[in-house]
Scaffold this active site. Structure first.
Site, short mmCIF file in Angstrom:
data_model
loop_
_atom_site.label_atom_id
_atom_site.label_comp_id
_atom_site.label_asym_id
_atom_site.label_seq_id
_atom_site.Cartn_x
_atom_site.Cartn_y
_atom_site.Cartn_z
CG ASN A 60 7.01 6.93 51.35
OD1 ASN A 60 5.81 7.02 51.11
ND2 ASN A 60 7.58 5.80 51.76
CD1 TRP A 61 4.65 13.18 51.71
CD2 TRP A 61 2.51 13.71 51.27
NE1 TRP A 61 4.63 14.43 51.15
CE2 TRP A 61 3.32 14.78 50.87
CE3 TRP A 61 1.13 13.81 51.08
CZ2 TRP A 61 2.82 15.95 50.30
CZ3 TRP A 61 0.61 14.96 50.51
CH2 TRP A 61 1.46 16.02 50.12
CE LYS A 62 7.27 5.49 55.35
NZ LYS A 62 8.02 4.72 56.35
CG HIS A 86 8.67 1.43 51.32
ND1 HIS A 86 8.45 0.90 52.57
CD2 HIS A 86 9.27 2.62 51.52
CE1 HIS A 86 8.89 1.75 53.48
NE2 HIS A 86 9.40 2.81 52.87
CD GLU A 140 6.60 1.46 55.73
OE1 GLU A 140 5.85 2.11 54.99
OE2 GLU A 140 7.39 2.00 56.53
CD GLU A 187 13.56 3.69 52.19
OE1 GLU A 187 13.45 4.87 52.54
OE2 GLU A 187 12.59 2.94 52.05
N GLY A 231 11.66 4.58 60.31
CA GLY A 231 10.68 4.97 61.32
C GLY A 231 11.11 4.66 62.75
CB SER A 262 15.62 7.56 61.09
OG SER A 262 14.68 6.62 61.57
N GLY A 317 10.57 9.69 55.09
CA GLY A 317 9.23 9.37 55.55
C GLY A 317 8.73 10.44 56.50
N GLY A 318 8.82 10.17 57.80
CA GLY A 318 8.28 11.06 58.84
C GLY A 318 8.61 12.54 58.64
P1 PGA Z 1 11.39 7.34 57.77
O1 PGA Z 1 10.86 6.49 56.52
O2 PGA Z 1 12.14 8.52 57.20
O3 PGA Z 1 10.18 7.73 58.53
O4 PGA Z 1 12.31 6.44 58.54
C1 PGA Z 1 11.62 6.33 55.36
C2 PGA Z 1 10.89 5.46 54.37
O5 PGA Z 1 10.20 4.53 54.78
O6 PGA Z 1 10.99 5.68 53.14
#
Ligand code: PGA
Length: 256
Positions: free
Chosen positions: A9-11, A101, A103, A173, A179, A219, A240-241
């Site tokens: 997930n590149w966001k 998600h 977010e 999650e 993050g 993470s 994510g990251g």
């Molecule tokens: P993260 O994000 O790996 O940067 O913690 C995961 C996500 O939000 O899907």
């Protein structure tokens, strides 16, 4: 048999040339490995909307990489300025779409009822929803995280028919791990994944529960992926990251 999936997930990250570089880098790395980790594994890239079609084009004739989107509206078309419909995603060649998600739940007020509609319309348009659930820190501290997740699944997912539910991928999650660099321990994650699978079993029976892929997110890095993925009920990750760096992402993919 359920699929093992690593989805990046590149966001809201990467400009167009960076997106190309990342996808081409992933392809090169896959060429350096003779095989996928398993016959039932899938690697998914989930770029921001403007690069979705680039991702589809760059991975054409490439059965090792699938493409997904980060969100969609529940309507097919109409006066919804700034929104993207599931029909558009399908027509652009997307196979997956992230729904719910944290977010989006937090920053864009997406509630259970809206997510329920999104899941249903995504499936109708032949997309596989990656449905996210997860509790905030205070809920974990109160030790009511199981009830929290149960509500999220009951309200937005368990209305689906047996046939439609089989297209769903669940991503657990915990919000406190996204993050933050603070991953759930493999035991904490396994406990929740087993709990989620039990809920799926109660609603859809044993066979569907065994075939449902449940991903962990929060993470995940190359250093902890193997410990997480070796748990019985963890079928991969939503990353994510670490999905923004070729080497990290590929190492995670090969951690099964
Ligand atoms: P993260 O994000 O790996 O940067 O913690 C995961 C996500 O939000 O899907």
């Amino acid at each position: 048999m359920r699929k093992q999936i690593v989805a990046g997930n590149w966001k809201m990250n990467l400009l167009r040339d960076e997106a190309w570089e990342l996808i081409n880098g992933i392809r090169e790395e896959l060429d350096n490995h003779t095989a996928s980790p398993s016959e039932y594994s899938d690697l998914v890239v989930i770029p921001p909307f403007p690069w979705l079609r680039d991702a589809v084009d760059l991975t054409r004739n490439e059965d090792r990489i699938s493409v997904g989107a980060q969100n969609c509206h529940y309507e097919s078309k109409g006066a919804f300025t700034g929104e993207v419909s599931p029909d558009m995603l399908s027509s652009a060649g997307s196979e997956y779409v992230i729904i719910g998600h944290s977010e989006r739940r937090q920053n864009f007020s997406e509630g259970h009822q809206m997510l329920k509609k999104k899941v249903a319309s995504a499936i109708e348009k032949d997309l596989s929803p990656i449905f996210c659930c997860g509790e905030p820190l205070e809920v974990r501290e109160e030790n009511t995280h199981q009830e929290w997740i149960e509500k999220q699944l009951n309200e937005s997912l368990f209305h689906l028919s047996n046939e439609n539910f089989q297209k769903v991928i669940i991503a657990y999650e915990p919000i406190w791990a996204i993050g933050t660099g603070k991953t759930a321990s493999p035991e904490q994650a396994q406990e929740m994944h087993a709990y989620i699978r039990r809920m799926v079993r109660e609603n859809y029976g044993d066979r569907i529960a065994k075939d449902t892929s449940i991903l962990y997110g929060g993470s995940v890095k190359s250093a902890n992926a193997q410990d997480l993925f070796s748990q019985e009920d963890i079928d991969g990750g939503l990353i994510g990251g670490a999905s923004l760096k070729v080497q990290d992402f590929i190492k995670i993919y090969y951690s099964f």
